[in-house]
Design a protein around this motif. Structure first.
Motif: not given
Length: 239
Positions: A36-37, A65-68, A122-123, A183-185
């Motif tokens: 959901d972005i 990860d963060v969506w830029i 995602f970055n 997101r978490v990895f």
């Protein structure tokens, strides 16, 4: 091309495949895949800071990860991610921002050069894995400390609350209806991840596909057929 060379080439390919299964790989934590972005949040000043809490679902937390959505490296030389461990028994949504800050200890920091960031995706902010992260509460922050005047970066978030019991802050203010898109990895051995994948594939399947061992057999058959294909290809090239 003689038969010995063909044999060595075939065995080399199989050995390379086996070696590739060694070492660690990463996987997304349970319930921590953000699709959901639909909301935008802008970094307008060097002091703008986004902070999102989450609970680690596994050990070896190693990447966020963060969506830029929009990024101009000439306006923002780098983005900085700080990861803090929250030492409190209460959930973040039951705790004030001031109390979270008082009970948070920084455990990782990661900076990414602006020219290495990609918009509309995602970055990854990867760091040294935390071996005992499972079950611990964390807060990570994103900001652009050297943002130039008039510049901006756009991050994405959810249009509705997605994570139960977690909090998302913008400049210390709680965003009650949103979460940051992230997101978490976690790290794990490739062999363990393969085992989990086979166990997942075997769920709700008729026999014999309900047994994970059948997927190991299929994998061995695939490798055998691959070796046979390489051998036959070598024979054709040697003619």
């Amino acid at each position: 091309m003689n038969k010995t060379y063909i044999f060595i080439m075939t065995m080399g390919c199989l050995l390379a495949g086996a070696i590739s299964m060694l070492g660690d790989a990463v996987f997304i934590g349970s319930g921590q895949k953000q699709n959901d972005i639909n909301s935008e949040f802008g970094i307008w000043t060097p002091g703008t800071i986004f902070e999102q809490s989450f609970r680690a679902s596994h050990n070896k937390l190693s990447c966020i990860d963060v969506w830029i959505d929009s990024y101009r490296p000439w306006d923002s030389p780098y983005l900085e991610l700080r990861l803090l461990e929250i030492h409190t028994d209460r959930a973040p949504d039951e705790t004030s921002y001031a109390e979270i800050q008082q009970n948070a200890k920084e455990v990782r920091t990661k900076r990414i050069n602006g020219w290495l960031l990609s918009p509309h995706m995602f970055n990854s902010f990867s760091f040294k894995a935390i071996p005992d992260s499972s079950g611990k509460q964390y807060l990570f922050s994103i900001q652009s400390p050297e943002l130039h005047y008039g510049g901006t970066s756009i991050l994405r978030g959810s249009y509705r609350k997605r994570l139960e019991g977690e909090s998302f802050f913008v400049n210390g203010r709680l965003q009650e209806k949103h979460d940051l898109a992230f997101r978490v990895f976690y790290q794990d051995s490739r062999a363990a991840l393969l085992q989990k994948a086979f166990q997942s594939l075997s769920l709700q399947k008729p026999f014999p596909f309900s047994e994970p061992v059948i997927y190991y057999v299929l994998l061995l058959v695939y490798l055998f057929l691959l070796a046979l294909l390489l051998w036959r290809l070598g024979r054709l090239l040697s003619v």
